[in-house]
Design a protein around this motif. Structure first.
Motif, short mmCIF file in Angstrom:
data_model
loop_
_atom_site.label_atom_id
_atom_site.label_comp_id
_atom_site.label_asym_id
_atom_site.label_seq_id
_atom_site.Cartn_x
_atom_site.Cartn_y
_atom_site.Cartn_z
N ASN A 104 35.98 -25.29 40.00
CA ASN A 104 35.69 -25.92 41.22
C ASN A 104 34.69 -27.02 41.37
OD1 ASN A 104 36.45 -27.97 44.10
ND2 ASN A 104 37.55 -25.49 44.50
N ASP A 145 34.62 -29.62 43.48
CA ASP A 145 34.06 -29.82 44.83
C ASP A 145 32.93 -28.39 44.90
OD1 ASP A 145 36.10 -31.49 45.24
OD2 ASP A 145 37.83 -30.28 46.27
N THR A 146 32.64 -27.79 44.43
CA THR A 146 31.68 -27.01 44.76
C THR A 146 30.52 -27.08 44.76
OG1 THR A 146 33.31 -24.73 44.28
CG2 THR A 146 30.69 -24.36 43.86
N ALA A 168 29.89 -30.57 45.30
CA ALA A 168 29.61 -32.10 45.39
C ALA A 168 27.98 -32.11 46.19
CB ALA A 168 30.89 -31.86 46.41
N GLN A 217 26.09 -33.11 43.18
CA GLN A 217 26.79 -34.70 42.50
C GLN A 217 25.60 -35.77 41.87
OE1 GLN A 217 30.46 -35.98 43.97
NE2 GLN A 217 30.56 -37.79 41.94
N TYR A 224 32.84 -20.47 48.70
CA TYR A 224 33.90 -20.76 47.44
C TYR A 224 34.30 -20.24 46.38
CZ TYR A 224 30.48 -24.61 48.62
OH TYR A 224 29.46 -25.06 48.91
N ASN A 250 35.64 -24.71 55.95
CA ASN A 250 36.11 -25.18 54.55
C ASN A 250 37.86 -25.19 54.52
OD1 ASN A 250 32.82 -26.02 53.60
ND2 ASN A 250 33.24 -23.60 54.73
N TRP A 262 38.60 -27.70 51.86
CA TRP A 262 38.38 -27.06 50.10
C TRP A 262 39.08 -25.97 49.82
CZ3 TRP A 262 37.78 -22.52 48.22
CH2 TRP A 262 36.83 -22.19 46.64
N ARG A 266 42.45 -28.21 48.94
CA ARG A 266 42.38 -28.68 48.03
C ARG A 266 42.91 -27.60 46.50
NH1 ARG A 266 37.99 -31.96 51.10
NH2 ARG A 266 37.02 -30.70 49.78
#
Length: 351
Positions: free
Chosen positions: A39, A41-42, A44, A47, A192, A330, A333, A336
């Motif tokens: 993922n 997103d973990t 982010a 980034q 996560y 979260n 998260w 998603r």
């Protein structure tokens, strides 16, 4: 500044490890195939961090791995990349062999060739750390704990594939001299984690006001390890571990599955009570057991403690409270992640 090539760094444990390593000033080249459990997103928060280089790709792609090694010249390779869920291995074992065995072989071959070309100083400093599981040891009775010398006795396609990759790592050390390290961890939990595993699954289903399934009689026992403690241990092994050795990593927190679920329910009763006023535990339901379900795992982590001075920082009570709070904070998260490919359904029932 150290540079580490981390495989599977968008997954649960790998993602937490990447975030921690970058926070400590390590440059991370993060190779991940972004399967259902990977993922972005973990990651982010890193980034745009210059210490993080993300590469979408497979550990079995020898040309890609070789290029990354040559381009970034890492001091260590840390292999988290794996298919990791027992239930999924029951439904489809072939993917586990492809990633965990064939993929690890490709990664080892590329790493061996890179390492052999390093100068003496860098060659002596280089490490290949392979992240494995206590499940390779099989199942325990009511007493005792797995040590690093416990014979392998894998009981699921997943654990058999991890045992195979462990043997390949060992063989590359003894045959080629590759400076390897192997870790075997107990059950991880924390932020996560993909919501097919017990703890995030129960949290997600409780918040959705759905039944809370527990396999068999709920008496299966696992040693629970908070993910940040695991990541800390891996860093310690990379930096101080003896080449060629195996280190077991455990949380000193043996719990029955039913006890874990009831603890989550009690935390949610105060943090996210049900609208009907009933306790979340009233939705617990015992379901048909998983085929070949190991009864008990327990880790003896005394080698890691005695040689490297590591011990878990979190008690289970601290870790599970922090985990529940993270998922409550979260939910975007989680939503998603649950994009339609997995909807909290039962898997791994096939025989």
């Amino acid at each position: 500044m150290s540079t580490w090539l981390v495989t599977g760094g968008a997954g649960f444990i790998g993602g937490n490890f990447v975030l921690r390593a970058i926070a400590q000033g390590v440059k991370v080249v993060n190779l991940d195939a972004l399967t259902y459990a990977g993922n972005p997103d973990t990651l982010a928060s890193v980034q745009d961090n210059s210490l993080h280089v993300f590469v979408h790709g497979d550990i079995g792609d020898r040309a890609l791995v070789s290029r990354l090694l040559q381009e970034h010249q890492p001091d260590a390779v840390v292999n988290f990349a794996a298919e990791s869920h027992v239930d999924r291995s029951i439904d489809g074992p072939a993917a586990f062999i492809q990633t965990n065995v064939v993929g690890t072989l490709g990664l080892l071959e590329a790493t061996r060739d890179y390492w052999k070309a390093l100068d003496r100083e860098r060659s002596d400093r280089f490490r290949f750390l392979h992240v494995s599981t206590d499940e390779v040891y099989g199942s325990l009775g009511d007493t005792g704990a797995f040590t690093e010398t416990t014979p392998y006795a894998p009981n699921s396609p997943y654990s058999a594939s991890k045992a195979s990759s462990d043997h390949l790592v060992r063989a590359f050390h003894h045959t080629y001299g590759l400076p390897v390290l192997t870790t075997h961890c107990s059950n991880n939990y924390g932020p996560y984690q993909f919501p097919e595993k017990l703890i995030p699954l129960i949290i997600a289903r409780a918040l959705a006001d759905e039944p809370l399934p527990v396999y068999g009689d709920g008496g299966n026992i696992r040693d629970w390890l908070f993910v940040d403690d695991h990541c800390n241990a891996i860093s310690r092994v990379i930096e101080q571990g003896r080449v060629g050795e195996t280190y077991n990593i455990g949380g000193n927190a043996e719990k029955q599955n039913i006890e874990v679920v009831r603890t989550i329910c009690a935390l949610l009763d105060t943090r996210a009570p049900r609208s009907d006023g009933q306790p979340h535990s009233s939705r617990i339901v015992l379901v048909e057991d998983r085929p070949g379900h190991d009864r008990r795992y327990a880790i003896d982590a005394s080698r890691l403690r005695d040689e490297l001075g590591w011990a878990p920082h979190y008690t289970f009570e601290q870790g599970i409270a922090e985990t529940v709070d993270w998922y409550l904070s979260n939910q975007a998260w989680v939503e998603r992640v649950l994009d339609g490919s997995y909807r909290l359904q039962r898997i791994g029932a096939a025989v």
